[in-house]
Design an enzyme around this catalytic site. Structure first.
Site, PDB file in Angstrom:
ATOM      1  N   GLY A   1       6.719  -1.916   7.411  1.00  0.00           N
ATOM      2  CA  GLY A   1       5.790  -1.115   6.617  1.00  0.00           C
ATOM      3  C   GLY A   1       4.447  -1.806   6.477  1.00  0.00           C
ATOM      4  O   GLY A   1       4.308  -3.002   6.723  1.00  0.00           O
TER       5      GLY A   1
ATOM      6  N   GLY B   1       0.937  -2.013   3.834  1.00  0.00           N
ATOM      7  CA  GLY B   1       0.451  -1.705   2.494  1.00  0.00           C
ATOM      8  C   GLY B   1      -0.827  -2.442   2.192  1.00  0.00           C
ATOM      9  O   GLY B   1      -1.343  -3.215   3.001  1.00  0.00           O
ATOM     10  N   GLY B   2      -1.343  -2.187   0.985  1.00  0.00           N
ATOM     11  CA  GLY B   2      -2.594  -2.799   0.579  1.00  0.00           C
ATOM     12  C   GLY B   2      -2.509  -4.307   0.474  1.00  0.00           C
ATOM     13  O   GLY B   2      -3.505  -5.010   0.643  1.00  0.00           O
ATOM     14  N   PHE B   3      -1.309  -4.834   0.171  1.00  0.00           N
ATOM     15  CA  PHE B   3      -1.158  -6.273   0.026  1.00  0.00           C
ATOM     16  C   PHE B   3      -0.820  -6.958   1.343  1.00  0.00           C
ATOM     17  O   PHE B   3      -0.914  -8.165   1.455  1.00  0.00           O
ATOM     18  CB  PHE B   3      -0.060  -6.599  -0.994  1.00  0.00           C
ATOM     19  CG  PHE B   3      -0.459  -6.315  -2.411  1.00  0.00           C
ATOM     20  CD1 PHE B   3      -1.790  -6.135  -2.760  1.00  0.00           C
ATOM     21  CD2 PHE B   3       0.493  -6.215  -3.409  1.00  0.00           C
ATOM     22  CE1 PHE B   3      -2.164  -5.868  -4.067  1.00  0.00           C
ATOM     23  CE2 PHE B   3       0.133  -5.959  -4.721  1.00  0.00           C
ATOM     24  CZ  PHE B   3      -1.197  -5.781  -5.046  1.00  0.00           C
ATOM     25  N   GLY B   4      -0.412  -6.182   2.347  1.00  0.00           N
ATOM     26  CA  GLY B   4      -0.082  -6.779   3.627  1.00  0.00           C
ATOM     27  C   GLY B   4       1.034  -6.055   4.340  1.00  0.00           C
ATOM     28  O   GLY B   4       1.604  -5.089   3.831  1.00  0.00           O
TER      29      GLY B   4
ATOM     30  N   VAL C   1       4.822  -5.832   6.260  1.00  0.00           N
ATOM     31  CA  VAL C   1       6.172  -6.353   6.075  1.00  0.00           C
ATOM     32  C   VAL C   1       6.932  -6.238   7.395  1.00  0.00           C
ATOM     33  O   VAL C   1       6.937  -5.170   8.032  1.00  0.00           O
ATOM     34  CB  VAL C   1       6.928  -5.579   4.977  1.00  0.00           C
ATOM     35  CG1 VAL C   1       8.320  -6.167   4.768  1.00  0.00           C
ATOM     36  CG2 VAL C   1       6.145  -5.610   3.671  1.00  0.00           C
TER      37      VAL C   1
ATOM     38  N   ASP D   1       4.067  -1.764 -12.187  1.00  0.00           N
ATOM     39  CA  ASP D   1       3.823  -1.033 -10.939  1.00  0.00           C
ATOM     40  C   ASP D   1       5.090  -0.322 -10.471  1.00  0.00           C
ATOM     41  O   ASP D   1       5.455  -0.380  -9.305  1.00  0.00           O
ATOM     42  CB  ASP D   1       3.310  -1.984  -9.862  1.00  0.00           C
ATOM     43  CG  ASP D   1       2.584  -1.240  -8.736  1.00  0.00           C
ATOM     44  OD1 ASP D   1       2.068  -0.131  -8.992  1.00  0.00           O
ATOM     45  OD2 ASP D   1       2.529  -1.767  -7.613  1.00  0.00           O
TER      46      ASP D   1
END
Length: 391
Positions: free
Chosen positions: A86, A88-91, A93, A206
């Protein structure tokens, strides 16, 4: 996994990383200052300081391992796109296999976006070192080599709830009612542990469908603790912090004032529970204007008992217990109360959802094929209401 400020706010304060009163030390630092201090360290010195901070702010319940960048390159075949789970905004996976521990893992490579990403990296490590529960994802280890910021988790075979609930592809069967309630119960238990079982208490901040991961048996585990906060100390009802989270899931009082409490998580649970029941996203621009916002769509329906069955996911095809649906919607409505003090606490939510998870679907209690997404047969509605009144 992407998270962003859910609204603009003039509140510029940040929350200090507060331990329990018994364990607190003088001169508590925020994650921002902690991250800045960590960034000045290199190699083994940084790892020693991370370990020291873990033990300073609470009992380390998990044996967090330190991995080298080379180990994780090998585990993911050089972060091969075929291993990508996946984005996402944080990085990103990746799925990987680490030979030294003989385990399949999920490897999250954080984006290098300065202090924000660094702060959330250390927050995740510190939070997950202090907690251990069947419904929280386990952090196996991390890598802080040079500029690399990588987290290693246990691998969850069925990905996130969002992909099974809101992004149904042709290769996936929609979740049935029993599985949905099982997921809701497990997620509620994870939140309840954070609020009442963790020491010090933790506000998740969150809670959303993409942060609920599912194992091979669809048991849920909460993930992504980069935005989590230590709860208010004794005598206080909230902590004041910068408004962060994901649009649509933030409690109204937190979005407006930056005042964060466990009741903020309760509201977010209500949003996700309504997604589970309805199969609708919290915000969906593909729908008609009046139906784009899930909460705005649901509020008038909450006030009309005869329309409750219209709120069930059409993909269930009527195969759900009507009485169970009514009770589930009642729980969601209570969690979504505008005023924080009127919302239930998480232990009460767990009790209610546990009953729903074991609710037996009897033949007479199934809505049946006559129930369609656009409406339902009048005779069925009258019969259902009569049955519910008798019970």
């Amino acid at each position: 996994m992407s998270c962003f400020p859910c609204c603009k706010t003039n509140n510029k304060s940040t929350t200090s990383f507060k331990g329990s009163p018994n364990k607190a030390s003088k001169g508590r630092r925020t994650f921002k200052s902690l991250a800045a201090a960590m960034s000045l360290k290199t190699g083994s010195s940084r790892n020693r300081q991370i370990d020291a901070e873990i033990r300073k702010y609470g009992s380390a319940k998990n044996d967090i391992k330190v991995f080298t960048y080379e180990q994780l390159v090998e585990a993911t075949n050089n972060f091969n796109s075929d291993c990508l789970l996946g984005e996402g905004g944080f990085g990103n996976v990746y799925k990987g296999f680490i030979k030294t521990i003989d385990q399949t893992v999920a490897v999250k490579v954080l984006n290098r976006d300065g202090a924000q990403g660094t702060r959330e990296f250390f927050a995740e490590i510190l939070m997950l070192s202090m907690v251990q529960h069947p419904n929280l994802v386990m952090l196996i280890g991390y890598c802080a080599d040079g500029a690399h910021r990588i987290l290693v988790y246990e691998f969850m075979a069925n990905g996130c709830l969002e992909s099974h609930l809101l992004e149904i592809g042709e290769d996936k069967e929609p979740l049935d009612w029993k599985t949905r309630m099982k997921v809701a119960e497990g997620a509620a238990r994870g939140l309840e542990y954070l609020h009442n079982g963790a020491n010090p208490a933790i506000i998740y901040r969150d809670f959303k469908s993409s942060n609920i991961l599912l194992d091979e048996n669809f048991n849920p585990k909460l993930s992504d603790f980069g935005l989590a906060k230590i709860g208010p100390i004794e005598g206080q009802e909230h902590v004041s912090t910068r408004v962060m989270g994901t649009f649509g899931y933030c409690a109204p009082e937190y979005a407006a004032t930056g005042q964060l409490s466990v009741k903020s998580d309760i509201y977010s649970f209500g949003v996700v529970f309504l997604e589970i029941i309805s199969g609708r996203r919290v915000f969906d621009t593909r729908r008609a204007t009046e139906e784009q916002n899930l909460i705005d769509w649901a509020q008038p329906l909450f006030n009309d008992r005869t329309k409750f069955t219209l709120m069930a996911d059409p993909l269930l095809k009527g195969k759900f217990p009507v009485k169970g649906l009514f009770k589930a919607l009642a729980v969601a409505a209570m969690c979504l109360q505008e005023e924080a003090e009127t919302r239930p606490y998480m232990d009460d939510v767990v009790t209610a959802v546990t009953h729903l998870a074991v609710h037996t679907i009897e033949e007479k209690d199934i809505a049946g094929e006559s129930l369609k997404s656009a409406g339902h047969v009048e005779s069925f509605r009258v019969a259902s209401l009569a049955e519910s009144e008798r019970t």
